[in-house]
Design an enzyme around this catalytic site. Structure first.
Site: not given
Ligand code: LLP
Length: 418
Positions: A273-274, A312, A276, A239, A343
């Site tokens: 669980e990173p 996005r 992004r 997150g 389209c």
């Molecule tokens: N762990 C779990 C259980 C998750 O559902 C997610 C993301 C992550 C880890 C990784 O989160 P991050 O570190 O990447 O923030 N498609 C959207 C983002 C959806 C995220 C879904 N879950 C976007 O393009 O912003």
């Protein structure tokens, strides 16, 4: 920090000019920087060096096996949400005992696959799922290592589509019911409780929601201890946000400091669980200008990348910086909508964006496209999905070929009803 930079007005990825990649691989094309991915992983993972931990990259952010392999070599585990992601992670050479499995809708086939491979932990998201995992483990005569994904009801203050830790979200089990659920799990024969898990949302730019969630989890762990249920793994999800425009998310070292302060010498192994923060700014979408067009109300730049390549902006209204691959000091800047060939009016990469005037055949780079870019791509409008390329120093390799028109129909059949 990333390795996309200008040299004499020309955009490079590491030591490779992007125009070379466009010429040899074509456009649209995702381009990733090896050095950036490596650096981001090391910074994130290294921030927790003083504490026993495992960083499990969220495969959904960027699932190319080439990228998963690079991360695996750096010691990364994986956070998966489907059998397909498990398959990818294993093919990329990630040991099963470094894989955690999240997601609200695991099928029996997927559960069996993960049990047979011997993954580290299932993050359980409902009572029914707990029951099914216990049954499947019994059938396979194994014990399923589990954590319960707790929904701590904190507001991550991010886009509603990517908030996951609020009471009204479909994820996890609410924190009040969690003790009951753990009791239930403790009475089951084929599951072994090893952890507590949460993930509250994505693209967070403040520390407080993470700390709030952690405090609620700590209180839960204490309650569980009183009941004789011991926790070995605390999974805090992903997150952490990145800079797309002018956001100022905490640095991973600040994030680590805030978390470790709450834990002191707690006896668990932390899991993260990173997604992004590792790959977001390590990738761009390289695209070519097809046409320019002036209407009475707008200037359009029509490019060969579209919402099927990067959804996005259309889906979340997300901002991605767009820059010319060749900067010309003497070109005027104007306001443009940068749109694709699909389209739909919702097919745009940017709206009302001030940009150097561009001409047919010139290249643009859509920045910060490394996370949730290619992985959310589709074939809408029968557009083959783009190629993916990784750059290391002064060389590059294709890690996914551009799809062909044959690929588009390869799994299709014309029915032969009489
Ligand atoms: N762990 C779990 C259980 C998750 O559902 C997610 C993301 C992550 C880890 C990784 O989160 P991050 O570190 O990447 O923030 N498609 C959207 C983002 C959806 C995220 C879904 N879950 C976007 O393009 O912003």
């Amino acid at each position: 920090m990333h390795h996309f930079h200008y040299v004499n007005g020309e955009l490079y990825c590491e030591d490779v000019p992007l125009k070379t990649i466009a010429r040899e691989v074509g456009t649209p094309c995702y381009v990733y920087s090896h050095a950036t991915i490596t650096h981001h992983f090391r910074v994130f993972d290294g921030a927790f060096n003083s504490f026993d931990h495992l960083t499990c990259f969220a495969v959904k952010a960027s699932s190319n096996i080439g990228i998963l392999h690079i991360l695996g070599q750096l010691g990364s585990g994986m956070d998966i949400v489907s059998g397909g992601e498990l398959y990818r992670a294993l093919k990329a050479g990630i040991p099963a005992n470094r894989i955690v499995y999240s997601g609200v809708g695991k099928t029996e086939e997927e559960i069996d696959f993960a049990l047979k491979e011997g993954i580290l932990m299932f993050n359980i998201e409902s009572s029914e799922e707990l029951k099914v995992i216990n049954e499947r483990a019994g059938k396979l005569k194994v014990k399923a290592p589990i954590a319960i994904r707790v929904n701590p009801d904190v507001d991550p203050q991010t886009h509603p589509y990517i908030s996951t830790g609020l009471k009204k979200n479909k994820f996890g089990i609410d924190v009040e019911s969690a003790v009951d659920e753990y009791r239930k799990a403790a009475s089951l024969e084929n599951v072994e409780i090893i952890g507590v898990d949460c993930h509250i949302g994505s693209q967070l730019t403040e520390l407080l929601p993470f700390v709030d969630a952690l405090r609620r989890l700590k209180a839960l762990i204490n309650r569980l201890e009183e009941e004789g249920i011991h926790i070995r793994y605390l999974d805090l999800g992903g997150g952490l946000g990145i800079t797309y425009e002018d956001e100022q998310p905490p640095h991973p070292s600040e994030y680590a400091e805030a978390i470790l302060k709450e834990l002191k010498d707690a006896p668990y192994r932390l899991i993260f669980e990173p997604g992004r923060v590792i790959v977001g700014n390590a990738g761009i979408l390289l695209t070519k200008v097809l046409y320019t067009k002036q209407t009475p109300s707008k200037n359009f730049i029509i490019v060969d990348a579209a919402m099927n390549d990067l959804i996005r902006p259309s889906l979340y209204g997300s901002y991605h910086r767009i820059v010319p691959v060749n900067k010309f000091e003497d070109r005027s800047e104007e306001k443009f909508d940068i749109v694709g060939p699909i389209c739909e009016s919702g097919d745009f990469l940017a709206r009302d964006r001030v940009l150097q005037k561009s001409f047919r055949g010139e290249l643009l780079a859509v920045m910060s496209a490394g996370a949730y870019g290619f992985t959310m791509a589709s074939n809408y409008n029968s557009r083959p999905r783009s190629a993916e390329v990784i750059v290391k120093d002064n060389s590059f390799q294709i890690i996914r070929e551009r799809e062909s028109w044959d690929d588009l129909i390869r799994l299709e059949r014309i029915p032969n009803f009489s």
